[in-house]
Design a protein around this motif. Structure first.
Motif, PDB file in Angstrom:
ATOM      1  N   LEU A 118      15.115   0.567  12.614  1.00 21.79           N
ATOM      2  CA  LEU A 118      14.482   0.024  11.419  1.00 21.79           C
ATOM      3  C   LEU A 118      13.258  -0.820  11.775  1.00 21.79           C
ATOM      4  N   THR A 119      13.388  -1.637  12.821  1.00 24.51           N
ATOM      5  CA  THR A 119      12.274  -2.481  13.257  1.00 24.51           C
ATOM      6  C   THR A 119      11.105  -1.633  13.745  1.00 24.51           C
ATOM      7  N   LEU A 120      11.398  -0.607  14.526  1.00 30.04           N
ATOM      8  CA  LEU A 120      10.340   0.272  15.028  1.00 30.04           C
ATOM      9  C   LEU A 120       9.642   0.979  13.871  1.00 30.04           C
ATOM     10  N   TYR A 121      10.426   1.511  12.945  1.00 32.15           N
ATOM     11  CA  TYR A 121       9.839   2.196  11.792  1.00 32.15           C
ATOM     12  C   TYR A 121       8.938   1.239  11.012  1.00 32.15           C
ATOM     13  N   ALA A 122       9.448   0.035  10.696  1.00 33.91           N
ATOM     14  CA  ALA A 122       8.675  -0.929   9.911  1.00 33.91           C
ATOM     15  C   ALA A 122       7.396  -1.340  10.633  1.00 33.91           C
ATOM     16  N   THR A 123       7.493  -1.564  11.933  1.00 36.16           N
ATOM     17  CA  THR A 123       6.325  -1.976  12.721  1.00 36.16           C
ATOM     18  C   THR A 123       5.277  -0.869  12.767  1.00 36.16           C
ATOM     19  N   MET A 124       5.712   0.348  13.028  1.00 35.48           N
ATOM     20  CA  MET A 124       4.771   1.464  13.113  1.00 35.48           C
ATOM     21  C   MET A 124       4.144   1.758  11.751  1.00 35.48           C
ATOM     22  N   GLN A 125       4.933   1.686  10.682  1.00 34.36           N
ATOM     23  CA  GLN A 125       4.400   1.947   9.346  1.00 34.36           C
ATOM     24  C   GLN A 125       3.342   0.908   8.995  1.00 34.36           C
ATOM     25  N   THR A 126       3.618  -0.355   9.312  1.00 34.39           N
ATOM     26  CA  THR A 126       2.651  -1.423   9.043  1.00 34.39           C
ATOM     27  C   THR A 126       1.368  -1.213   9.846  1.00 34.39           C
ATOM     28  N   ALA A 127       1.515  -0.850  11.111  1.00 35.58           N
ATOM     29  CA  ALA A 127       0.341  -0.622  11.959  1.00 35.58           C
ATOM     30  C   ALA A 127      -0.489   0.551  11.430  1.00 35.58           C
ATOM     31  N   LEU A 128       0.172   1.637  11.080  1.00 37.10           N
ATOM     32  CA  LEU A 128      -0.552   2.792  10.558  1.00 37.10           C
ATOM     33  C   LEU A 128      -1.215   2.468   9.218  1.00 37.10           C
ATOM     34  N   SER A 133      -2.340  -0.391   8.314  1.00 37.39           N
ATOM     35  CA  SER A 133      -3.477  -1.282   8.548  1.00 37.39           C
ATOM     36  C   SER A 133      -4.747  -0.531   8.938  1.00 37.39           C
ATOM     37  N   ILE A 134      -4.601   0.684   9.429  1.00 36.42           N
ATOM     38  CA  ILE A 134      -5.787   1.484   9.768  1.00 36.42           C
ATOM     39  C   ILE A 134      -5.943   2.676   8.810  1.00 36.42           C
ATOM     40  N   GLY A 135      -5.225   2.604   7.688  1.00 34.41           N
ATOM     41  CA  GLY A 135      -5.391   3.604   6.641  1.00 34.41           C
ATOM     42  C   GLY A 135      -4.758   4.949   6.901  1.00 34.41           C
ATOM     43  N   LEU A 136      -3.740   5.002   7.743  1.00 40.01           N
ATOM     44  CA  LEU A 136      -3.137   6.298   8.080  1.00 40.01           C
ATOM     45  C   LEU A 136      -1.702   6.461   7.593  1.00 40.01           C
ATOM     46  N   ALA A 137      -1.266   5.606   6.677  1.00 42.84           N
ATOM     47  CA  ALA A 137       0.126   5.699   6.220  1.00 42.84           C
ATOM     48  C   ALA A 137       0.221   5.944   4.719  1.00 42.84           C
ATOM     49  N   ALA A 138      -0.754   6.641   4.168  1.00 43.70           N
ATOM     50  CA  ALA A 138      -0.800   6.835   2.719  1.00 43.70           C
ATOM     51  C   ALA A 138       0.484   7.452   2.161  1.00 43.70           C
ATOM     52  N   ASN A 139       1.064   8.394   2.853  1.00 46.32           N
ATOM     53  CA  ASN A 139       2.273   9.066   2.364  1.00 46.32           C
ATOM     54  C   ASN A 139       3.528   8.637   3.105  1.00 46.32           C
ATOM     55  N   LEU A 140       3.449   7.525   3.810  1.00 51.42           N
ATOM     56  CA  LEU A 140       4.574   7.049   4.607  1.00 51.42           C
ATOM     57  C   LEU A 140       5.145   5.792   3.963  1.00 51.42           C
ATOM     58  N   PRO A 141       6.327   5.898   3.333  1.00 51.57           N
ATOM     59  CA  PRO A 141       6.877   4.730   2.640  1.00 51.57           C
ATOM     60  C   PRO A 141       7.182   3.576   3.597  1.00 51.57           C
ATOM     61  N   ALA A 142       7.011   2.377   3.104  1.00 52.50           N
ATOM     62  CA  ALA A 142       7.377   1.193   3.880  1.00 52.50           C
ATOM     63  C   ALA A 142       8.893   1.101   3.962  1.00 52.50           C
ATOM     64  N   ALA A 143       9.381   0.435   4.990  1.00 48.63           N
ATOM     65  CA  ALA A 143      10.821   0.213   5.119  1.00 48.63           C
ATOM     66  C   ALA A 143      11.264  -0.710   3.989  1.00 48.63           C
ATOM     67  N   ASP A 144      12.334  -0.367   3.324  1.00 45.99           N
ATOM     68  CA  ASP A 144      12.846  -1.172   2.212  1.00 45.99           C
ATOM     69  C   ASP A 144      14.045  -1.972   2.709  1.00 45.99           C
ATOM     70  N   LEU A 145      13.813  -3.255   2.997  1.00 41.90           N
ATOM     71  CA  LEU A 145      14.869  -4.095   3.555  1.00 41.90           C
ATOM     72  C   LEU A 145      15.861  -4.581   2.501  1.00 41.90           C
ATOM     73  N   THR A 146      15.650  -4.214   1.235  1.00 41.50           N
ATOM     74  CA  THR A 146      16.668  -4.497   0.225  1.00 41.50           C
ATOM     75  C   THR A 146      17.705  -3.384   0.195  1.00 41.50           C
ATOM     76  N   ILE A 147      17.315  -2.209   0.682  1.00 45.60           N
ATOM     77  CA  ILE A 147      18.243  -1.074   0.738  1.00 45.60           C
ATOM     78  C   ILE A 147      18.858  -0.963   2.134  1.00 45.60           C
ATOM     79  N   PHE A 148      18.023  -1.079   3.156  1.00 38.62           N
ATOM     80  CA  PHE A 148      18.489  -1.057   4.545  1.00 38.62           C
ATOM     81  C   PHE A 148      18.470  -2.502   5.042  1.00 38.62           C
ATOM     82  N   GLN A 149      19.636  -3.146   5.040  1.00 37.11           N
ATOM     83  CA  GLN A 149      19.722  -4.578   5.333  1.00 37.11           C
ATOM     84  C   GLN A 149      20.209  -4.826   6.760  1.00 37.11           C
ATOM     85  N   PRO A 150      19.303  -5.367   7.622  1.00 36.82           N
ATOM     86  CA  PRO A 150      19.701  -5.672   9.003  1.00 36.82           C
ATOM     87  C   PRO A 150      20.801  -6.723   9.046  1.00 36.82           C
ATOM     88  N   GLN A 151      21.728  -6.543   9.973  1.00 39.06           N
ATOM     89  CA  GLN A 151      22.836  -7.482  10.156  1.00 39.06           C
ATOM     90  C   GLN A 151      22.701  -8.143  11.532  1.00 39.06           C
TER      91      GLN A 151
END
Length: 114
Positions: A57-67, A69-87
């Motif tokens: 989850l952390t890797l996905y969220a980090t990579m999605q945010t990075a992509l 930030s450079i305009g390459l994640a238009a069709n890539l949903p952000a990680a939803d931490l209300t649905i996927f809740q880290p323990q």
């Protein structure tokens, strides 16, 4: 013997192909992680393959945010931490989103006679 120009072109080609490959793999992972009625089972099986759900989850969220930030994640949903809740133990709890409320039926308006 390759020239610096040829080597530079090869490097540019490799680097330019990386974002599309990463986005493709992340889109695939997102779709698989959201397989209906299997989300928690998938998360629970991850440690069998050497990664904790929190790491994934952390890797996905980090990579999605990075992509993004450079305009390459238009069709890539952000990680939803209300649905996927880290323990704290490294697991992730899947909490199904609430079903949408049905639209209220409008009350009929009485005819006003004048």
């Amino acid at each position: 013997m390759t020239t610096p120009h040829t080597t530079a072109a090869t490097i540019a080609e490799i680097i330019s192909s990386v974002p599309a490959f990463v986005v493709s793999q992340m889109s695939r992972a997102y779709a698989l992680a959201n397989t209906p009625d299997q989300q928690q089972d998938i998360l629970d099986a991850m440690p069998d393959f050497g990664v904790t759900p929190v790491q994934a989850l952390t890797l996905y969220a980090t990579m999605q945010t990075a992509l993004a930030s450079i305009g390459l994640a238009a069709n890539l949903p952000a990680a939803d931490l209300t649905i996927f809740q880290p323990q704290p133990d490294g697991s992730v709890l899947y909490v199904a989103p609430p079903s949408p409320e049905p639209e209220p039926t409008p009350e009929p308006t009485p005819d006003i006679e004048q």
